[in-house]
Design a protein around this motif. Structure first.
Motif, short mmCIF file in Angstrom:
data_model
loop_
_atom_site.label_atom_id
_atom_site.label_comp_id
_atom_site.label_asym_id
_atom_site.label_seq_id
_atom_site.Cartn_x
_atom_site.Cartn_y
_atom_site.Cartn_z
N ALA A 30 1.11 -1.42 -0.04
CA ALA A 30 0.15 0.44 0.31
C ALA A 30 1.21 1.03 0.00
O ALA A 30 2.54 1.81 0.42
CB ALA A 30 -1.05 0.24 1.51
N VAL A 31 0.18 2.17 -0.55
CA VAL A 31 0.92 3.87 -0.20
C VAL A 31 -0.03 4.73 0.17
O VAL A 31 -1.36 3.96 0.95
CB VAL A 31 1.06 4.21 -1.32
CG1 VAL A 31 2.75 3.43 -1.86
CG2 VAL A 31 -0.28 4.33 -2.74
N TYR A 32 0.50 5.69 1.21
CA TYR A 32 -0.34 6.99 1.60
C TYR A 32 0.08 8.11 1.34
O TYR A 32 1.59 8.47 1.68
CB TYR A 32 -0.05 5.68 3.16
CG TYR A 32 0.75 5.64 3.88
CD1 TYR A 32 1.07 6.85 4.90
CD2 TYR A 32 1.28 4.48 4.04
CE1 TYR A 32 2.69 6.92 5.48
CE2 TYR A 32 2.73 4.82 4.56
CZ TYR A 32 2.83 5.73 6.11
OH TYR A 32 4.59 5.45 6.00
N ARG A 37 -2.03 8.16 7.10
CA ARG A 37 -1.19 7.45 8.04
C ARG A 37 -1.64 6.38 8.83
O ARG A 37 -0.98 4.68 8.55
CB ARG A 37 -0.36 8.28 8.78
CG ARG A 37 1.20 7.84 9.35
CD ARG A 37 1.25 9.30 10.44
NE ARG A 37 2.09 10.08 9.26
CZ ARG A 37 3.60 9.87 8.12
NH1 ARG A 37 3.93 8.75 8.83
NH2 ARG A 37 3.32 10.89 7.87
N ASP A 38 -3.20 6.27 9.20
CA ASP A 38 -3.56 5.50 10.46
C ASP A 38 -4.66 5.15 9.02
O ASP A 38 -5.56 4.00 9.87
CB ASP A 38 -4.07 6.12 11.87
CG ASP A 38 -2.35 6.47 12.22
OD1 ASP A 38 -1.83 5.82 12.45
OD2 ASP A 38 -2.69 7.11 12.45
N HIS A 50 5.56 5.80 3.04
CA HIS A 50 4.64 6.76 2.75
C HIS A 50 5.35 7.86 1.13
O HIS A 50 5.75 7.27 0.13
CB HIS A 50 5.46 7.71 3.81
CG HIS A 50 5.56 9.01 3.75
ND1 HIS A 50 6.00 10.53 3.39
CD2 HIS A 50 3.73 9.92 4.21
CE1 HIS A 50 5.08 11.39 3.84
NE2 HIS A 50 4.16 11.29 4.14
N LEU A 51 3.96 8.03 0.54
CA LEU A 51 4.19 8.83 -0.56
C LEU A 51 4.18 10.25 -0.42
O LEU A 51 5.06 11.14 -1.37
CB LEU A 51 3.07 8.78 -1.24
CG LEU A 51 2.40 7.42 -2.32
CD1 LEU A 51 1.37 7.55 -3.17
CD2 LEU A 51 3.18 7.41 -3.45
N GLY A 52 4.03 11.17 0.61
CA GLY A 52 3.90 12.42 0.09
C GLY A 52 2.81 13.24 1.51
O GLY A 52 2.02 12.81 2.07
N ALA A 53 2.97 14.58 0.91
CA ALA A 53 1.94 15.55 1.80
C ALA A 53 -0.46 15.10 1.38
O ALA A 53 0.06 13.96 0.81
CB ALA A 53 1.89 16.50 1.60
N GLU A 58 -0.18 15.87 -4.44
CA GLU A 58 1.59 15.75 -4.41
C GLU A 58 2.25 14.47 -3.22
O GLU A 58 2.59 13.53 -2.34
CB GLU A 58 1.96 16.24 -2.28
CG GLU A 58 1.96 18.07 -3.43
CD GLU A 58 1.88 19.30 -2.05
OE1 GLU A 58 2.11 19.22 -0.65
OE2 GLU A 58 0.62 20.21 -1.32
N SER A 59 1.20 13.42 -3.47
CA SER A 59 0.87 11.97 -2.94
C SER A 59 0.02 11.02 -4.05
O SER A 59 1.01 10.69 -4.78
CB SER A 59 0.31 12.04 -1.50
OG SER A 59 -0.83 12.01 -1.89
N TYR A 60 -0.87 10.80 -3.98
CA TYR A 60 -1.80 9.57 -5.00
C TYR A 60 -1.39 9.99 -6.77
O TYR A 60 -1.59 8.90 -7.49
CB TYR A 60 -2.89 9.59 -4.63
CG TYR A 60 -2.45 8.99 -3.01
CD1 TYR A 60 -2.71 7.74 -2.76
CD2 TYR A 60 -3.66 9.97 -1.83
CE1 TYR A 60 -2.64 7.24 -1.78
CE2 TYR A 60 -3.31 9.38 -1.00
CZ TYR A 60 -3.14 8.52 -0.94
OH TYR A 60 -3.70 7.66 0.40
#
Length: 668
Positions: A30-32, A37-38, A50-53, A58-60
């Motif tokens: 998984a990525v988040y 985070r939770d 962890h991907l980012g903000a 900025e992440s997905y």
């Protein structure tokens, strides 16, 4: 079959993919983002990165970061889910260049269907029926006006790229055409970076019927029948069902063959959905093709007994389709309802906040829950506010509708507004139950489906009062057990007095309406004087916290969730919020907080009554927040020092956050 899978998505989507991947023995990655985070999908996966903000940009949507994590984690394949990068040809190409298996169609197929106008040209050449319209390259106003005159009014002005109703206008009067074109272009450019438009004849009462197609890399292609997605708001789906009501065998065959032809024309591989508009005369027209798995795929799984995510993974691994067209059959009827954190009474505005209480009916062979959240999770501003999908199955449509109504009645959500009551109104509406609906259904029945809010009924008030009184009994018994004199009469909650009848006044506020009640203690329960008369109430809490009540002789099962002074009453599929006005209880709650000055509910800071650094005495008003259309004053719980305020005037706060930092004097 490959051995590891990275899911480039979040929430319910990721949870759904993880379930099938696990059954195939795959290691799930998984990525988040910071906000996730939770999250539930993080806990379900074998590992998470962890991907980012929090913002998706900025992440997905970070292709570079996703590919980096794929390399670091040793992933063999990437599943994009549905949404985010699922139909992004550049992402699919980047996966292939990195030596990763992309669980989706070929890049060329994604690009072919990425533009609605280009897709229609391809389908027209292949002989797939189209709504009469203009899909040309020339986009100047005279060309579009001339095309509109040829098509006739009413017509639909529609962005060539994207979806979700953005860049879309219905034009009934030629005088409105220019403004509609300009508005649609602005919205399309803003949403998709492409202001190209197409024009189509607007069908007044169409059904939205889509066909699930599947193809493998060995040349096999089939369809898994249709889904009806006509119940929509602002061109976004609300309910889906399979098979489509009123569908004939000959029409199903014709639409299925057209969908398979569309897929074969572009060399499709994997899961896809071909969407059609079905007119009242039985004519159907290609609308678009979604080159991914759809949110509503569970209804197809329920009527066919197939796992479409497993199919995707097998096909991506180069395997043949698990069965042939002749081996597929429709069994029963399935309906899916999308439960969103949104407020139908405020034009379906998303509702942000924490899920303080979340309870779904138990899953079984007839009921499936697809969700990416748990009790305590937060619905944030960053992502789609869907809480869950409720999918039911019955032997026929009538049975599925009964199961759906019952399942919706058992959904309990506290902390955000939801569309649960609206969904129940839809599946209970007479025309919908009779299969007589089209894409204009919600607009036509708006007032029936979304009635104006009503003041709490006597039944709701009785349940709120009973819950309050029973909880006081529970608290008193606990206090007695913990005391040195457990049998002291001062711990009694029976209401006994030496002289005369004892009564208690309760004051609830519903919106801007004050509701005053008088309660009399009785041996078997309570006598409650309500706004419209008196009734006897009694009951107890069940082991799961639900309220088993008898109100005026009627036995009810309900749940009352309390947060500070706010009571949410859940009963018979209905929900009502009340605020208790009880100075004594408010004072006790301030005491129990022990100086932890937190927001009792989501609201807005409207006034700071003292300055940071001020010394105050117990009971001094410190700030005022507005919630539930009421002002709530937060008072000092003790003598002490206000060290700082954590939010300025005008700030929106979630419940439970620390509003200010307070240091109580020693011994205070």
């Amino acid at each position: 079959m490959f051995d590891s899978l990275l899911i480039a998505n979040r929430g319910e989507i990721a949870c759904r993919i993880i379930r099938s991947a696990r059954q195939l023995g795959l290691r799930t990655i998984a990525v988040y983002s910071d906000a996730d985070r939770d999250a539930r999908h993080v806990a379900l996966a074998d590992e998470a990165w962890h991907l980012g903000a929090a913002p998706a940009t900025e992440s997905y949507l970070r292709v570079d970061k996703l590919l980096q994590i794929a390399r670091q984690s040793g992933a063999a394949a990437i599943h994009p889910g549905y949404g985010f990068l699922a139909e992004n040809a550049e992402f699919a190409a980047a996966c292939a260049a990195a030596g990763l298996i992309f669980v989706g169609p070929p890049v060329a197929a994604i690009r072919a269907m990425g533009s609605k106008s280009a897709a229609k040209e391809i389908m027209q050449a292949a002989g797939v029926p189209l709504v009469p319209g203009y899909h040309g390259e020339a986009q100047d106003l005279p060309t579009l006006r001339s095309a509109a005159d040829d098509i006739g009014f009413p017509l639909l002005v529609k962005a060539s790229a994207g979806g979700g109703g953005k860049g879309m206008r219905v034009v009934r009067d030629p005088a409105e055409l220019e403004a509609a074109i300009q508005g649609a272009k602005r919205e399309a450019a803003s949403s998709f970076g492409d202001d190209k438009l197409l024009l189509e004849r607007y069908l007044e009462q169409p059904r939205h019927v889509e066909i699930q197609v599947f193809a493998d890399s060995l040349g096999n292609c089939l369809h898994l029948f249709e889904r009806d997605c006509s119940v929509q708001r602002r061109h976004q789906k609300v309910l889906e069902e399979a098979p489509a009501p009123g569908m004939t065998a000959s029409l199903r065959q014709a639409m299925g063959q057209a969908a398979v032809k569309a897929a074969q024309t572009i060399g499709y591989v994997g899961a896809g959905t071909v969407e059609f508009l079905l007119d009242t005369d039985g004519s159907f027209y290609f609308m678009e093709m979604n080159t991914r798995l759809q949110v509503e795929h569970p209804v197809t799984e329920m009527i066919t007994g197939q796992d479409l995510v497993a199919w995707q993974l097998q096909v991506a691994a180069g395997e043949a389709l698990p069965c042939a067209q002749t081996e597929l059959a429709i069994g029963g009827h399935a309906i899916e309802a999308r439960i969103y954190a949104e407020d139908p009474n405020r034009d379906f505005l998303p509702s942000i906040g924490r899920l303080h209480h979340l309870r779904f009916p138990a899953e079984d062979a007839h009921l499936r829950i697809d969700t990416g959240v748990r009790q305590g999770d937060e619905v944030s501003i960053y992502y789609d506010p869907m809480i869950a999908k409720l999918i039911v199955w019955g032997k026929d449509r009538g049975g599925a509708l009964r199961r759906m109504r019952r399942a919706l009645e058992q959904v309990e959500v506290v902390g955000v507004a939801t569309n649960v009551a609206f969904l129940n109104a839809v599946v209970s509406q007479a025309d919908f139950a009779a299969g007589q609906f089209d894409t204009g259904f919600i607009g036509l029945h708006h007032d029936e489906l979304i009635p104006a809010p009503q003041v709490a009924s006597d039944q709701v008030l009785a349940l709120a009062c009973l819950s309050l009184l029973l909880q006081r009994e529970v608290d008193a018994r606990q206090t007695a057990r913990n005391s040195n004199e457990p049998w002291s009469p001062w711990h009694s909650t029976s209401g006994w007095r030496a002289n005369g009848d004892n009564h208690h006044l309760l004051h609830f506020v519903d919106g801007e309406t004050d509701l005053l009640m008088t309660l009399h203690y009785r041996d078997s329960g309570y006598l409650l004087e309500l706004p419209s008369g008196s009734c006897e109430i009694s009951g107890r809490f069940d082991k799961d916290g639900s309220l088993l009540a008898t109100v005026a002789g009627q036995q009810l099962q309900a749940r009352v969730v309390r947060r500070g002074m706010e009571f949410t009453v859940l009963c018979c599929g209905r929900r009502h919020n009340l605020v208790l006005h009880d100075p004594q209880a408010e004072a006790l709650e301030q005491e129990d907080a022990g100086g932890r000055l937190t927001a009792p509910m989501p609201g807005k800071i409207i006034a700071l009554l003292v300055a940071a650094g001020s010394r105050v005495t117990r009971g001094t008003p410190l700030l005022i927040m507005e919630a539930m259309k009421m002002e709530h004053t937060i008072n000092a719980p003790a003598d002490g020092l206000v060290t700082q305020f954590n939010y300025p005037v005008g700030a929106l706060v979630n419940d439970g956050v620390a509003l200010l930092d307070f240091e109580a004097d020693e011994g205070s």
